[in-house]
Write an enzyme that holds these catalytic residues in place. Structure first.
Site, PDB file in Angstrom:
ATOM      1  N   SER A 110       0.816  -1.208   0.000  1.00  0.00           N
ATOM      2  CA  SER A 110       0.000   0.000   0.000  1.00  0.00           C
ATOM      3  C   SER A 110       0.851   1.259   0.000  1.00  0.00           C
ATOM      4  O   SER A 110       1.915   1.302   0.622  1.00  0.00           O
ATOM      5  CB  SER A 110      -0.895   0.012   1.249  1.00  0.00           C
ATOM      6  OG  SER A 110      -1.529   1.267   1.383  1.00  0.00           O
ATOM      7  N   TYR A 134      -1.975   5.513  -4.580  1.00  0.00           N
ATOM      8  CA  TYR A 134      -2.973   6.579  -4.495  1.00  0.00           C
ATOM      9  C   TYR A 134      -2.364   7.800  -5.149  1.00  0.00           C
ATOM     10  O   TYR A 134      -1.258   8.215  -4.774  1.00  0.00           O
ATOM     11  CB  TYR A 134      -3.283   6.927  -3.034  1.00  0.00           C
ATOM     12  CG  TYR A 134      -4.215   5.966  -2.334  1.00  0.00           C
ATOM     13  CD1 TYR A 134      -5.496   5.741  -2.811  1.00  0.00           C
ATOM     14  CD2 TYR A 134      -3.822   5.323  -1.170  1.00  0.00           C
ATOM     15  CE1 TYR A 134      -6.366   4.876  -2.153  1.00  0.00           C
ATOM     16  CE2 TYR A 134      -4.677   4.454  -0.502  1.00  0.00           C
ATOM     17  CZ  TYR A 134      -5.953   4.235  -0.999  1.00  0.00           C
ATOM     18  OH  TYR A 134      -6.800   3.385  -0.368  1.00  0.00           O
ATOM     19  N   THR A 160      -5.530   2.392  -7.265  1.00  0.00           N
ATOM     20  CA  THR A 160      -6.845   2.355  -6.630  1.00  0.00           C
ATOM     21  C   THR A 160      -7.693   3.496  -7.153  1.00  0.00           C
ATOM     22  O   THR A 160      -7.294   4.657  -7.057  1.00  0.00           O
ATOM     23  CB  THR A 160      -6.698   2.472  -5.110  1.00  0.00           C
ATOM     24  OG1 THR A 160      -5.924   1.370  -4.642  1.00  0.00           O
ATOM     25  CG2 THR A 160      -8.054   2.459  -4.427  1.00  0.00           C
ATOM     26  N   LYS A 236      -7.690  -1.064  -9.763  1.00  0.00           N
ATOM     27  CA  LYS A 236      -8.393  -1.707  -8.641  1.00  0.00           C
ATOM     28  C   LYS A 236      -9.575  -0.865  -8.194  1.00  0.00           C
ATOM     29  O   LYS A 236      -9.434   0.327  -7.938  1.00  0.00           O
ATOM     30  CB  LYS A 236      -7.437  -1.870  -7.457  1.00  0.00           C
ATOM     31  CG  LYS A 236      -8.077  -2.421  -6.194  1.00  0.00           C
ATOM     32  CD  LYS A 236      -7.051  -2.784  -5.134  1.00  0.00           C
ATOM     33  CE  LYS A 236      -7.720  -3.338  -3.896  1.00  0.00           C
ATOM     34  NZ  LYS A 236      -8.340  -2.284  -3.066  1.00  0.00           N
ATOM     35  N   HIS A 260     -13.484  -2.221  -2.224  1.00  0.00           N
ATOM     36  CA  HIS A 260     -12.602  -1.732  -1.152  1.00  0.00           C
ATOM     37  C   HIS A 260     -13.007  -2.378   0.183  1.00  0.00           C
ATOM     38  O   HIS A 260     -12.993  -1.740   1.238  1.00  0.00           O
ATOM     39  CB  HIS A 260     -12.702  -0.200  -1.068  1.00  0.00           C
ATOM     40  CG  HIS A 260     -11.408   0.485  -0.691  1.00  0.00           C
ATOM     41  ND1 HIS A 260     -10.753   1.348  -1.524  1.00  0.00           N
ATOM     42  CD2 HIS A 260     -10.660   0.445   0.445  1.00  0.00           C
ATOM     43  CE1 HIS A 260      -9.664   1.824  -0.919  1.00  0.00           C
ATOM     44  NE2 HIS A 260      -9.580   1.286   0.284  1.00  0.00           N
TER      45      HIS A 260
END
Lengths: 363, 363, 363, 363
Positions: A110, A134, A160, A236, A260
């Site tokens: 992440s 992100y 994402t 995603k 999510h």
């Protein structure tokens, strides 16, 4: 692992993890958005699909290996990107990466990790690692993240797209969720002197998203994202066939059907219910993965039968991490792998390619 | 507001309001007709609609404003007509009107208000106010109500058509519901010397309806109602496409899909289940609104996706009023607005016009 | 009635009746066959039908009267045949007959009554009375029953066809159900010296059926039954369209869609779910009635909307009888009538003929 | 039987058996695989099928006898193969065989019996006995089993095809299930000196399967199995029409629709839901039987109406055995037979051939 009785399934890990986590961390991991309808539905939906096993197939030799994005994996179960893994265990993402490597599968790291891209890369290079991105308002920062991931040897970029704003997880709001002092976003050190304006009675993460992330991202930006590195792009957070097709048209090599983990738009369709539409839409033009609510080998089997190439496992990894660090994560993966292995055998499949859509029926 | 912990959603307001209301008032507000099947179904039905969000849309600037009957509102959430608001708070309808005005939305004032038409009008003229009409057997009285509303500046007439008789709310029957002494129907002062014959073991409101309201009202009477003022007519209480079309043919500019909050005909279809049929029937010839069971921003989103132009919020307004007067109502509206704002962002919509029917799927 | 608080609906009568009945009587009345699936489903099925009320109809004057078999009734709610009413109240079937007469509706007297045909006939001749027939192995006895009913002024013969053997009600088996000493089958005095062979651990009624009733009855026997009197034949216990049609072909003037209150074949379709098929099959050639699970005026409305000419009310009559004798039965009927009256008004119907199938939707 | 109150249905036998069994034995018998979804669904599915009984058929003489594989049975309820019956009662499979013989039905003896083929054969030759076969890795051992069964007079070979590996029953895993010392697999004496490698934290049976049974069995092996004796082949464990057809093409005279009582692949379709497809696929080319969740006579009726020639009864036989040995098994069979007898009577069927598919409706 110090627990005397070893869990025999992922639900037992979940129960055991409750004893290893602070309430704030547990709530952060376990919660879903608003009324947690989607969180529950992700699980409940699996039960609506019934298996129609085939008999009298030679299943004496079974093979769970697969190839995603041309990368070989020993099992069709990746580790989903999850933030703040040091909340679960001091070794955090390092432990998870080691367990993934040992099991021969890919971990998705992440952006909001509590271990650095480079530290994680250093432990896991037997198997592919992916980096979850992100896109921040600060494009330079975003670019730096991708460049670091590429340099460190990550093999895919997982963007994402379902979080232009953070979903409202009311447990976090009540807890006014923040990271414990001393824990930090290891890859966003440049942010440490930023003043993030927490509103009282708010989740700190909610504030972070509002201030740092870019809610103006559109399909056209996928080209820019891809220009930052040669890494293949995985999108995603897709729940519609038309969106999946669009992702492919804009260069995605794979899409992940995801809501999510029920943490963004409550009331969103369960991922297993959305999967078929996405698979039908993209056909052979890209690979489809799915996450959300996977707890049993039979869940993986149902997802594969509906056309997923692989699944991503989320919260159970954190439960394993909280209970036993690297060994806990490893055992969680082993349990799920063994269940999948047995499930395909009992369905008359010796390898993943034998799985077809006739194995499931929605009743 | 004197409560130390501020509620973070409308359900928390409901729980908190229980501590601020007499049992009789609470029962009057909360109850539905007979077995309360429709009351529950109004809520449960929302969960049957799943959201199919779109990703990668620029949602950095969002706009919840809309136009109903040509009147501008800052959000597609009106305040439903509800009787006897002084039962919840001494400021009653005045507080509600002020909160609505501050939030930029319309309040629909009930014929059975405990504050006068003129008082309410005096606080809310930044935003439109609508007047809800029950046609009484006494036509002169009915005419007077409409004329006063028009004179006071109300901008629409909302005719309730689903209550030729009052539904049986058994909690009220058990409580022999009556207004506390000193509280009165502020707009029906001419009735004070009427002898309303309460049957023992009955709800006083049931008796009032039986004696005062006109159960002989038909479609033809809509012309007479419209002749009383130039106000546009909104017909509230429609659950069928054919009835909606008929309302439009008789001059209605909007219809409200409503089952009176489950308080009239128990077993009636949930409003969100009836909405599509009504929308399909009227097409572009009128605006369609809906009420019943709205508690979350995602509920509003689902209603809009199914074709409603706006929703009306009922009981939660009363919970806010009971907990904190004008500030409580204001906070309830804020919470729902913020949820809707986030829900549309997470669905890939920057403004209400971006919402389409593909966002919902009935599973 | 001696209870201080008067029940306001039929469910309250049920709860109250529990205090007035012996466990054996209560179990006998309340129970269904085997797992009581059909017993529960008879109720649950009503909730699956949603009402789609019409608005703006003049419902100021309402009329619940109807005509069944050419006989005028003040309401479309008959009293179903039920055995052993003296178990509920010393006045037994006499009290029920008086209440039915006062309310202007028909009572169906059971073959297994604890008051005689003649006694019952003597109280109720303002309204039609029907006689329910079980065909016994002893044809002479059967003939005598019909002749007595005809002579006494009964106006229809209601032949129960769903009980060639008695259903297994396990509560009765456990209780080894028998009538209290001194209570007898008032119309079967000729049986008193019969030796009924009760098996230990069995319901006495089960043994009675096995020994006395004729399980060889077929469609052809309907002609013989009709030859016993000029009374019109009503066939009770039909759950299929083809059987309904066959009943009509063999002379039935009406059929009653019934599963014997869930007391015969457990797992049988709920009556409201079977109704449409029967209505479609017989068309205008006979009248269709239905029983099973009616507890609310809206249940009656749904049955009428699906094509029933009237309903029969069962257990709630017994609860009323247990609580208050004739007055209790009367009040039960009043409550249901008033609910139906309100339900049709709120659905936009002034009389029963206004009810059509568009009022209901199975969701 | 020493219990003072005799159970009146199979559920009561289940409750009573809990007091007669060790926790390990109870868990072994009662459990299903993984989350026990299929275990529960086998039961729940029956409730989704509603009965549509016919009336006015002469059911005074009823006949439950049938012919399976040309063998006459007094009732369409066989006893399913179940391992280790001495866990329930010292008489084990002998008691079961005697009860089956007395009731005129067939018992299927498990390969994993705790009484020998020859002992069982010696008590039951009034009625057919079938032998259930697990094909072991050791073909000579497998051949010996079949030859002994044939020599002893068994009349069919029932090959279990849904267990290439043993399903994961987590209660057994937790209990580390093994047979009590002194109890042995009576027909596999040659195995006693085999070293079976139990993994700690595993079910011993799971280990046995892994080591001994042949997971490489395919359709082609059916020819070899049939070559071992002249016994007709019954294939047990089919859940798909295509597989059923294939079994027939490879010589099977009957197939058993089974998910192994929910003990193998959790999430597999309920057997009653799979039945119609199998019946349609094989048509008249073979007989179809079904097991799984049968507890009531109405369950048997539903299975027959959907096209099964007979059902197999599993766990309830063990409950009867635990409670009362041979007498307990006999009473369980009697109860179910009597329920079926009553159920067909109440459905308008005098014999099994009268049962047709119009008797059931899936709602």
């Amino acid at each position: 692992m110090t627990t005397p009785v070893r869990p025999i399934n992922l639900f037992e890990y979940e129960r055991l993890a409750n004893q290893h986590l602070s309430q704030m961390a547990l709530d952060y991991y376990a919660s879903g958005a608003w009324d947690e309808i989607t969180l529950r539905d992700n699980r409940a939906a699996f039960e609506r699909y019934k298996l129609r096993p085939r008999m009298l197939v030679d299943v004496s030799q079974r093979d769970l290996s697969t190839t995603i994005l041309g990368q070989s994996l020993q099992l069709p179960i990746l580790i989903a990107p999850m933030a703040f893994q040091c909340l679960a265990h001091p070794d955090g993402e390092i432990a998870t990466a080691k367990a993934a490597a040992k099991m021969g599968t890919a971990m998705v790291l992440s952006t909001l990790a509590t271990k650095s891209i480079e530290e994680v890369a250093s432990v896991g290079n037997q198997t592919p690692q992916w980096f979850q991105l992100y896109v921040h308002r600060d494009r330079a920062l975003t670019r730096a993240l991708v460049e670091r991931a590429y340099a460190a040897g990550f093999q895919a970029l997982c963007l994402t797209v379902d979080a232009p704003l953070l979903g409202k997880r009311e447990r976090d709001t009540r807890n006014q969720f923040v990271l414990p002092s001393g824990m930090e976003l290891a890859n966003l050190a440049t942010l440490t002197d930023l003043e993030i304006s927490y509103k009282p009675g708010e989740s700190g993460l909610f504030a972070y998203f509002l201030e740092q992330l870019n809610p103006a991202l559109t399909w056209k930006d996928l080209e820019w994202v891809q220009s930052l590195s040669p890494l293949p792009l995985v999108v995603k957070g897709i729940l519609r066939g038309d969106n999946a097709l669009r992702a492919v048209e804009h260069g995605a090599k794979a899409v992940i059907v995801s809501n999510h983990g029920g943490r963004q738009l409550d009331g969103a369709i369960a991922t297993i219910d959305a999967l078929s539409e996405v698979v039908a839409a993209v056909g052979d033009t890209a690979e489809v993965l799915v996450d959300g609510g996977i707890r049993r080998g039979t869940d993986v089997l149902k997802a594969l039968a509906l056309g997923a190439k692989a699944v991503l496992l989320g919260r159970p990894v954190l439960w394993g991490l909280a209970v036993g660090g690297e060994a806990g994560v490893g055992h969680v993966l082993e349990l799920l792998r063994d269940e999948l292995d047995l499930a395909i055998a009992l369905s008359g499949c010796a390898k993943l390619q034998d799985i077809d859509s006739s194995l499931v029926l929605r009743l």
